[in-house]
Design a protein around this motif. Structure first.
Motif, PDB file in Angstrom:
ATOM      1  N   VAL A 377       0.783  -1.363  -0.024  1.00 62.23           N
ATOM      2  CA  VAL A 377       0.193   0.094  -0.010  1.00 62.23           C
ATOM      3  C   VAL A 377       0.726   1.189  -0.063  1.00 62.23           C
ATOM      4  O   VAL A 377       1.920   1.280   0.826  1.00 62.23           O
ATOM      5  N   THR A 378       0.643   2.125  -0.906  1.00 60.49           N
ATOM      6  CA  THR A 378       1.259   3.452  -0.815  1.00 60.49           C
ATOM      7  C   THR A 378       0.440   4.552  -0.714  1.00 60.49           C
ATOM      8  O   THR A 378      -0.787   4.629  -1.164  1.00 60.49           O
ATOM      9  N   CYS A 379       0.756   5.789  -0.288  1.00 60.61           N
ATOM     10  CA  CYS A 379       0.083   7.133  -0.192  1.00 60.61           C
ATOM     11  C   CYS A 379       0.832   8.097  -0.608  1.00 60.61           C
ATOM     12  O   CYS A 379       2.167   7.943  -0.743  1.00 60.61           O
ATOM     13  N   SER A 380       0.042   9.169  -1.086  1.00 62.82           N
ATOM     14  CA  SER A 380       0.673  10.165  -1.839  1.00 62.82           C
ATOM     15  C   SER A 380       0.079  11.665  -1.729  1.00 62.82           C
ATOM     16  O   SER A 380      -0.930  11.796  -0.949  1.00 62.82           O
ATOM     17  N   THR A 381       0.798  12.683  -2.068  1.00 62.23           N
ATOM     18  CA  THR A 381       0.381  13.860  -2.075  1.00 62.23           C
ATOM     19  C   THR A 381      -0.978  14.221  -3.219  1.00 62.23           C
ATOM     20  O   THR A 381      -1.503  15.226  -2.939  1.00 62.23           O
ATOM     21  N   ASP A 382      -1.277  12.950  -3.879  1.00 60.91           N
ATOM     22  CA  ASP A 382      -2.316  13.205  -4.723  1.00 60.91           C
ATOM     23  C   ASP A 382      -3.385  12.928  -4.324  1.00 60.91           C
ATOM     24  O   ASP A 382      -4.506  12.795  -4.768  1.00 60.91           O
TER      25      ASP A 382
END
Length: 412
Positions: A377-382
């Motif tokens: 799982v990854t999270c981002s500024t988007d």
């Protein structure tokens, strides 16, 4: 074979100025061939924390905490209550084995959540300042918050004791040490404190040692194993410490060609430390107290997550530019003496080869969380989360589910 996964956190301007390293579409070592986009946040998502084998929680600048099923991508709970961005989040296991979540926010509050029901169990508001980091001490049944103050709390959210620090930056990182001790990073120093729980259940917090060997602000603090911990500074210093005697075992300072040094991130598997500093990626062995692999020029596709593998350098070794590795010091620190030594002069140093490129985010990746065979799982500024899966495994699981359903329905 050891593999590392790293998310791109560079700003847009730095990416546009440098050529992008690309490995093409054929990526036989990249098993993440299936992705699912998870929507729910409306601002930068900075934190991911694992709840159990199949759930995680995400949090960020919108003040929301969302609980996800990583098998299906379903949003299970939406935890609302904070009015400003989340600054820290961690899990907390109760005496009955139930896992809860503790969150800290810029609204100067702390909250305890039940991820099963979505309810806020406890809240502490009107703190003197916002909390920057959290640490749970399971064996003492207490947890610690760090900011302008270092506070120890009981499992029922009662303040047990606290210490005011004298640093303008406050406490930026915490890690647990043996002998009921904790290490707290404050500007250029690491303060060692001991937490004592008396027979009458009263708790005390005593400062017993101070480590002042860093020359710049400490950005990372991690426990390597039961015997060692490590710290990294903004200027690219990496120091390895004895976790029980609090003595420095090794010091390494990497000087950069860039005009401004970037912050440092550390992670470890207990034997190796991965250090991301500036435009370089370095693997440091705690056994040999030396860098065993490096990638000097780390140019990331904006918003990508990349997989790296340690490989031997080609022969003859590729030349390094002047100033690549400028200072290598081990053992006791000598900040102002000793000749420079280039990386190519260090024997047995290997490189990091790019083996996978996970492109999906349109903004800089803030964090990733591995569920091993169940995915990444990854999270981002988007404002998005992406659930990366092994496409071949997922296809096999879908086939098994289909055959099982057909069998239950008596065939076609």
């Amino acid at each position: 074979m050891l593999r590392w996964i790293l998310g791109g956190r560079e700003n847009q301007s730095s990416v546009e100025k440098s050529p992008v390293l690309c490995i093409g579409e054929d990526q036989p070592k990249n098993w993440f061939t299936e992705l699912q986009v998870l929507k729910g946040h409306f601002d930068i998502v900075r934190f991911l924390v694992q709840i159990d084998d199949f759930r995680c929680a995400s949090a960020g600048d919108d003040g929301l905490i969302l609980v996800w099923n990583i098998e299906t991508g379903e949003r299970l709970q939406e935890l609302r209550g904070h009015s400003q961005q989340i600054t820290a989040i961690t899990t907390f296991t109760c005496n009955n084995g139930v896992t809860l979540l503790i969150t800290a926010s810029s609204d100067r509050s702390l909250s305890l959540w039940d991820p099963d029901t979505g309810n806020r169990v406890q809240t502490i508001s009107d703190l003197q300042s916002s909390v920057k980091c959290l640490l749970v001490l399971e064996r003492l049944c207490v947890w610690v918050s760090g900011g302008e103050e270092l506070c120890v709390w009981s499992k029922d959210f009662q303040l047990q004791c606290h210490r005011q620090n004298h640093s303008d930056t406050g406490i930026t990182a915490l890690t647990e040490l043996p002998k009921n001790c904790i290490a707290a990073a404050m500007d250029k120093e690491i303060v060692i404190c001991r937490v004592t729980v008396s027979p009458d259940s009263s708790v005390s917090l005593d400062e017993i040692h101070c480590l002042s060997n860093h020359q710049d602000q400490i950005r990372a603090l991690i426990s390597v194993n039961d015997e060692l911990f490590a710290s990294g500074s903004h200027a690219g210093e990496l120091i390895l410490w004895d976790a029980t005697e609090w003595t420095m075992l090794a010091y390494q300072h990497i000087l950069w060609e860039e005009p401004q040094a970037s912050s440092q991130h550390l992670t470890t598997n207990g034997k190796l430390i991965l250090a991301a500093v500036g435009s370089g990626l370095y693997v440091y062995s705690v056994l040999t107290k030396a860098v065993v692999a490096y990638r000097k020029f780390l140019s990331l596709t904006y918003g990508s997550v990349r997989m790296w593998e340690i490989q031997d350098l080609p022969l003859p070794a590729e030349p390094a530019s002047p100033g690549f590795f400028a200072i290598w010091n081990f053992g006791r620190l000598n900040k102002h003496s000793g000749p420079s030594k280039k990386a190519v002069d260090i024997p047995n140093v290997r490189t990091l080869a790019l083996t996978g490129d996970l492109i999906g985010h349109s903004g800089a990746v803030q964090m990733f969380l591995s569920f091993k065979e169940n995915g990444l799982v990854t999270c981002s500024t988007d404002h998005l989360l992406i659930l990366w899966k092994n496409g071949e495994r997922q296809s096999h699981l879908r086939s098994l589910a289909l055959f099982q359903k057909l069998e239950e329905n008596g065939g076609l």
